[in-house]
Design an enzyme around this catalytic site. Structure first.
Site, short mmCIF file in Angstrom:
data_model
loop_
_atom_site.label_atom_id
_atom_site.label_comp_id
_atom_site.label_asym_id
_atom_site.label_seq_id
_atom_site.Cartn_x
_atom_site.Cartn_y
_atom_site.Cartn_z
N ASP A 1 9.60 -5.96 -38.83
CA ASP A 1 8.30 -5.81 -38.16
C ASP A 1 7.19 -5.56 -39.17
OD1 ASP A 1 10.31 -4.32 -35.81
OD2 ASP A 1 9.00 -6.00 -35.29
N ASP B 1 12.55 -6.16 -44.63
CA ASP B 1 12.13 -5.47 -43.41
C ASP B 1 11.73 -6.56 -42.41
OD1 ASP B 1 10.82 -3.45 -41.68
OD2 ASP B 1 8.98 -4.37 -42.43
C1 XBP Z 1 9.39 -1.27 -36.94
C2 XBP Z 1 9.72 -0.23 -35.96
C3 XBP Z 1 10.37 -0.62 -34.66
C4 XBP Z 1 9.39 -1.44 -33.81
C5 XBP Z 1 9.77 -1.38 -32.36
O1 XBP Z 1 10.60 -1.62 -37.54
O2 XBP Z 1 9.50 0.93 -36.22
O3 XBP Z 1 10.69 0.58 -33.98
O4 XBP Z 1 8.10 -0.85 -33.92
O5 XBP Z 1 11.09 -1.87 -32.20
P1 XBP Z 1 10.67 -2.24 -39.05
P2 XBP Z 1 12.10 -1.07 -31.25
O6 XBP Z 1 9.28 -2.23 -39.65
O7 XBP Z 1 11.64 -1.33 -39.78
O8 XBP Z 1 11.18 -3.65 -38.85
O9 XBP Z 1 11.36 -0.70 -30.00
O10 XBP Z 1 13.25 -2.03 -31.01
O11 XBP Z 1 12.50 0.13 -32.07
MG MG Z 2 7.96 -2.88 -41.01
#
Ligand code: XBP
Ligand code: MG
Length: 258
Positions: A12, A10
Protein backbone atom coordinates in the site's frame (compact mmCIF):
# COMPACT_ATOMS: atom_id res chain seq x y z
CA UNK A 1 30.05 -6.35 0.38
CA UNK A 2 27.01 -8.67 0.11
CA UNK A 3 25.41 -9.76 -3.18
CA UNK A 4 21.99 -8.23 -3.86
CA UNK A 5 19.72 -11.27 -4.02
CA UNK A 6 16.19 -10.04 -3.28
CA UNK A 7 13.84 -7.06 -3.46
CA UNK A 8 11.21 -6.91 -0.70
CA UNK A 9 8.24 -4.73 -1.69
CA UNK A 10 5.73 -3.04 0.55
CA UNK A 11 2.24 -2.88 -1.05
CA UNK A 12 0.00 0.00 0.00
CA UNK A 13 1.46 3.28 -1.18
CA UNK A 14 4.42 1.54 -2.84
CA UNK A 15 3.09 -0.86 -5.48
CA UNK A 16 -0.15 1.09 -5.78
CA UNK A 17 -1.62 4.29 -4.33
CA UNK A 18 -4.36 2.42 -2.49
CA UNK A 19 -5.16 4.39 0.64
CA UNK A 20 -7.12 7.60 -0.13
CA UNK A 21 -9.38 6.35 -2.92
CA UNK A 22 -9.22 2.62 -2.12
CA UNK A 23 -9.02 1.46 1.48
CA UNK A 24 -10.59 4.67 2.85
CA UNK A 25 -13.59 4.38 0.52
CA UNK A 26 -13.96 0.67 1.32
CA UNK A 27 -13.99 1.40 5.04
CA UNK A 28 -16.71 4.03 4.58
CA UNK A 29 -18.81 1.65 2.46
CA UNK A 30 -18.53 -1.04 5.15
CA UNK A 31 -19.53 1.44 7.86
CA UNK A 32 -22.57 2.57 5.84
CA UNK A 33 -23.57 -1.03 5.11
CA UNK A 34 -23.44 -1.77 8.85
CA UNK A 35 -25.67 1.26 9.56
CA UNK A 36 -22.89 3.10 11.39
CA UNK A 37 -22.55 6.90 11.20
CA UNK A 38 -18.76 6.61 11.04
CA UNK A 39 -17.21 8.50 8.10
CA UNK A 40 -13.48 8.76 7.50
CA UNK A 41 -12.68 11.95 5.56
CA UNK A 42 -9.43 12.23 3.61
CA UNK A 43 -8.03 14.40 6.41
CA UNK A 44 -9.08 12.08 9.25
CA UNK A 45 -7.84 9.02 7.35
CA UNK A 46 -4.44 10.67 7.00
CA UNK A 47 -4.28 10.79 10.80
CA UNK A 48 -5.59 7.22 11.18
CA UNK A 49 -2.80 5.91 8.93
CA UNK A 50 -0.51 6.33 11.94
CA UNK A 51 -1.79 2.86 12.85
CA UNK A 52 -1.24 0.01 10.41
CA UNK A 53 -3.73 -2.81 9.97
CA UNK A 54 -7.38 -2.15 9.24
CA UNK A 55 -8.73 -3.84 12.37
CA UNK A 56 -6.19 -2.04 14.55
CA UNK A 57 -6.99 1.22 12.74
CA UNK A 58 -10.71 0.91 13.55
CA UNK A 59 -9.92 0.43 17.25
CA UNK A 60 -7.57 3.43 17.13
CA UNK A 61 -10.41 5.48 15.60
CA UNK A 62 -12.85 4.46 18.36
CA UNK A 63 -10.35 5.14 21.13
CA UNK A 64 -9.07 8.47 19.79
CA UNK A 65 -11.92 9.91 17.71
CA UNK A 66 -15.21 8.24 18.69
CA UNK A 67 -15.03 7.30 22.36
CA UNK A 68 -18.80 7.77 22.61
CA UNK A 69 -19.39 4.61 20.58
CA UNK A 70 -19.84 1.56 22.82
CA UNK A 71 -18.49 -1.62 21.21
CA UNK A 72 -20.85 -4.57 21.75
CA UNK A 73 -19.90 -7.45 24.07
CA UNK A 74 -18.30 -9.40 21.21
CA UNK A 75 -16.11 -6.42 20.23
CA UNK A 76 -13.45 -8.50 18.46
CA UNK A 77 -16.09 -10.24 16.34
CA UNK A 78 -17.80 -6.93 15.57
CA UNK A 79 -14.51 -5.42 14.35
CA UNK A 80 -13.57 -8.58 12.43
CA UNK A 81 -16.96 -8.65 10.65
CA UNK A 82 -16.66 -4.98 9.71
CA UNK A 83 -13.17 -5.66 8.39
CA UNK A 84 -14.37 -8.61 6.28
CA UNK A 85 -16.99 -6.34 4.73
CA UNK A 86 -14.39 -3.63 4.10
CA UNK A 87 -12.08 -6.16 2.43
CA UNK A 88 -14.94 -7.25 0.15
CA UNK A 89 -15.54 -3.64 -0.90
CA UNK A 90 -11.80 -3.08 -1.45
CA UNK A 91 -11.29 -6.23 -3.51
CA UNK A 92 -14.40 -5.35 -5.56
CA UNK A 93 -12.73 -2.03 -6.47
CA UNK A 94 -9.54 -3.87 -7.43
CA UNK A 95 -11.47 -6.32 -9.64
CA UNK A 96 -13.11 -3.35 -11.37
CA UNK A 97 -9.59 -2.14 -12.25
CA UNK A 98 -10.05 1.00 -10.19
CA UNK A 99 -6.57 0.91 -8.59
CA UNK A 100 -3.60 0.65 -11.00
CA UNK A 101 0.04 0.00 -10.15
CA UNK A 102 2.07 3.16 -9.62
CA UNK A 103 4.26 4.47 -12.45
CA UNK A 104 7.25 2.25 -13.10
CA UNK A 105 6.20 -0.59 -10.79
CA UNK A 106 5.44 -3.18 -13.49
CA UNK A 107 8.60 -2.19 -15.37
CA UNK A 108 10.77 -2.56 -12.24
CA UNK A 109 9.18 -5.89 -11.25
CA UNK A 110 9.74 -7.26 -14.77
CA UNK A 111 13.34 -5.98 -14.93
CA UNK A 112 14.07 -7.47 -11.50
CA UNK A 113 12.57 -10.83 -12.43
CA UNK A 114 14.50 -10.91 -15.74
CA UNK A 115 17.71 -9.99 -13.87
CA UNK A 116 17.25 -13.07 -11.66
CA UNK A 117 16.50 -11.18 -8.45
CA UNK A 118 14.17 -12.92 -5.99
CA UNK A 119 11.02 -10.91 -5.19
CA UNK A 120 8.77 -10.86 -2.14
CA UNK A 121 5.97 -8.78 -0.69
CA UNK A 122 6.12 -7.61 2.94
CA UNK A 123 2.90 -5.83 3.84
CA UNK A 124 0.53 -5.07 6.68
CA UNK A 125 -2.53 -5.45 4.47
CA UNK A 126 -4.73 -8.52 4.21
CA UNK A 127 -3.37 -11.32 1.93
CA UNK A 128 -6.56 -11.32 -0.19
CA UNK A 129 -5.93 -7.66 -1.00
CA UNK A 130 -2.45 -8.50 -2.28
CA UNK A 131 -3.50 -11.40 -4.51
CA UNK A 132 -6.45 -9.43 -5.91
CA UNK A 133 -4.31 -6.32 -6.60
CA UNK A 134 -1.60 -8.39 -8.32
CA UNK A 135 -4.09 -10.48 -10.29
CA UNK A 136 -5.95 -7.37 -11.49
CA UNK A 137 -2.75 -5.55 -12.50
CA UNK A 138 -0.21 -8.21 -13.52
CA UNK A 139 -2.66 -10.80 -14.81
CA UNK A 140 -2.79 -14.57 -14.29
CA UNK A 141 0.98 -15.04 -14.08
CA UNK A 142 1.30 -12.64 -11.11
CA UNK A 143 2.52 -15.49 -8.91
CA UNK A 144 5.55 -15.96 -11.18
CA UNK A 145 6.86 -12.63 -9.91
CA UNK A 146 6.78 -13.19 -6.15
CA UNK A 147 8.37 -16.07 -4.25
CA UNK A 148 6.80 -15.08 -0.91
CA UNK A 149 3.75 -13.01 0.04
CA UNK A 150 4.24 -11.94 3.67
CA UNK A 151 1.02 -10.17 4.62
CA UNK A 152 -1.35 -9.13 7.40
CA UNK A 153 -1.97 -11.35 10.42
CA UNK A 154 0.74 -13.89 9.47
CA UNK A 155 2.85 -12.19 12.14
CA UNK A 156 1.77 -11.07 15.63
CA UNK A 157 3.05 -7.49 15.34
CA UNK A 158 2.39 -5.26 12.33
CA UNK A 159 4.62 -2.43 11.05
CA UNK A 160 6.43 -0.46 12.47
CA UNK A 161 7.43 -3.74 14.13
CA UNK A 162 10.01 -5.64 12.03
CA UNK A 163 8.11 -8.95 12.16
CA UNK A 164 6.81 -9.05 8.60
CA UNK A 165 10.24 -8.41 7.04
CA UNK A 166 11.93 -10.89 9.39
CA UNK A 167 9.31 -13.53 8.50
CA UNK A 168 9.77 -12.95 4.74
CA UNK A 169 13.58 -13.29 4.99
CA UNK A 170 13.23 -16.44 7.11
CA UNK A 171 10.95 -18.00 4.47
CA UNK A 172 13.58 -17.22 1.80
CA UNK A 173 16.65 -18.05 3.91
CA UNK A 174 18.04 -14.60 3.19
CA UNK A 175 20.40 -12.44 5.20
CA UNK A 176 19.26 -8.79 5.62
CA UNK A 177 22.42 -7.61 3.81
CA UNK A 178 21.34 -9.60 0.73
CA UNK A 179 18.04 -7.69 0.54
CA UNK A 180 16.82 -4.28 -0.60
CA UNK A 181 13.45 -3.07 0.77
CA UNK A 182 11.08 -0.66 -0.96
CA UNK A 183 8.61 1.31 1.16
CA UNK A 184 6.40 4.42 1.22
CA UNK A 185 5.86 5.32 4.88
CA UNK A 186 7.62 6.10 8.16
CA UNK A 187 6.04 2.99 9.71
CA UNK A 188 7.48 0.94 6.87
CA UNK A 189 10.92 2.52 7.24
CA UNK A 190 10.94 1.71 10.97
CA UNK A 191 9.96 -1.89 10.20
CA UNK A 192 12.78 -2.31 7.66
CA UNK A 193 15.36 -0.77 9.99
CA UNK A 194 14.13 -2.95 12.82
CA UNK A 195 14.65 -5.97 10.56
CA UNK A 196 18.25 -4.81 10.06
CA UNK A 197 17.93 -4.49 6.26
CA UNK A 198 20.58 -1.88 5.41
CA UNK A 199 19.39 -0.83 1.95
CA UNK A 200 16.05 0.94 1.83
CA UNK A 201 14.36 2.87 -0.99
CA UNK A 202 11.36 5.09 -0.25
CA UNK A 203 8.81 6.21 -2.84
CA UNK A 204 6.61 8.90 -1.33
CA UNK A 205 2.90 9.56 -1.94
CA UNK A 206 0.24 12.09 -1.02
CA UNK A 207 -0.18 10.84 2.53
CA UNK A 208 3.46 10.11 3.36
CA UNK A 209 5.53 12.78 1.58
CA UNK A 210 6.20 14.78 4.79
CA UNK A 211 6.93 11.81 7.05
CA UNK A 212 10.31 11.11 8.66
CA UNK A 213 12.34 8.71 6.49
CA UNK A 214 15.53 8.81 8.57
CA UNK A 215 17.60 5.78 7.62
CA UNK A 216 16.43 5.57 4.00
CA UNK A 217 19.22 5.09 1.40
CA UNK A 218 17.24 6.77 -1.41
CA UNK A 219 13.97 8.75 -1.50
CA UNK A 220 12.13 9.36 -4.80
CA UNK A 221 8.68 10.61 -5.78
CA UNK A 222 8.04 7.48 -7.90
CA UNK A 223 9.93 4.55 -9.47
CA UNK A 224 9.25 6.28 -12.81
CA UNK A 225 9.90 5.29 -16.42
CA UNK A 226 11.17 6.86 -19.67
CA UNK A 227 7.94 8.82 -20.14
CA UNK A 228 7.71 9.91 -16.53
CA UNK A 229 11.13 10.15 -14.86
CA UNK A 230 11.67 9.99 -11.08
CA UNK A 231 12.46 13.04 -9.00
CA UNK A 232 15.18 12.28 -6.44
CA UNK A 233 14.30 13.76 -3.04
CA UNK A 234 17.36 12.33 -1.28
CA UNK A 235 20.22 10.11 -2.47
CA UNK A 236 21.22 9.27 -6.04
CA UNK A 237 20.09 7.36 -9.13
CA UNK A 238 23.68 7.48 -10.45
CA UNK A 239 22.67 9.32 -13.61
CA UNK A 240 19.59 7.19 -14.40
CA UNK A 241 16.36 9.12 -15.07
CA UNK A 242 14.25 6.61 -13.12
CA UNK A 243 14.75 3.73 -10.66
CA UNK A 244 16.56 0.94 -12.55
CA UNK A 245 17.92 -2.39 -11.39
CA UNK A 246 21.42 -1.09 -12.16
CA UNK A 247 20.89 1.94 -9.90
CA UNK A 248 19.55 -0.36 -7.13
CA UNK A 249 22.54 -2.68 -7.50
CA UNK A 250 24.97 0.28 -7.29
CA UNK A 251 23.13 1.66 -4.24
CA UNK A 252 23.14 -1.73 -2.52
CA UNK A 253 26.85 -2.16 -3.28
CA UNK A 254 27.67 1.22 -1.74
CA UNK A 255 25.54 0.62 1.36
CA UNK A 256 26.90 -2.88 2.05
CA UNK A 257 30.52 -2.11 1.14
CA UNK A 258 31.17 -0.42 4.50
C1 XBP B 1 -0.83 -0.49 4.72
C2 XBP B 1 -1.71 -0.76 5.87
C3 XBP B 1 -2.92 -1.62 5.68
C4 XBP B 1 -3.94 -0.91 4.78
C5 XBP B 1 -5.33 -1.45 5.00
O1 XBP B 1 -0.09 -1.65 4.52
O2 XBP B 1 -1.42 -0.32 6.96
O3 XBP B 1 -3.50 -1.82 6.96
O4 XBP B 1 -3.98 0.47 5.15
O5 XBP B 1 -5.33 -2.84 4.73
P1 XBP B 1 1.38 -1.63 3.81
P2 XBP B 1 -6.09 -3.82 5.74
O6 XBP B 1 1.78 -0.19 3.57
O7 XBP B 1 2.28 -2.33 4.81
O8 XBP B 1 1.18 -2.38 2.53
O9 XBP B 1 -7.41 -3.19 6.08
O10 XBP B 1 -6.22 -5.13 4.99
O11 XBP B 1 -5.17 -3.92 6.93
MG1 MG C 1 2.91 1.17 2.63
Amino acid sequence: MADLKALLFDVDGTLADTERDGHRVAFNRAFEEAGLDWHWSEELYGRLLAVTGGKERMRFYLNEFNAAFQLPENGDEFIADLHKSKTRHFTDMLKEGKIPLRTGVKRLLTEAKNAGLRLAVATTTTPENVSTLLQSTLGNDWQSYFEVIAAGDIVPNKKPAPDIYVWAMQQMSLDPAECLALEDSANGVKSVIGAKIPTLVVTVNGYTRNEDFTGASLIVDQFGDADSPSSVISGSLYGDAFVTIEALRTLHGEITAG
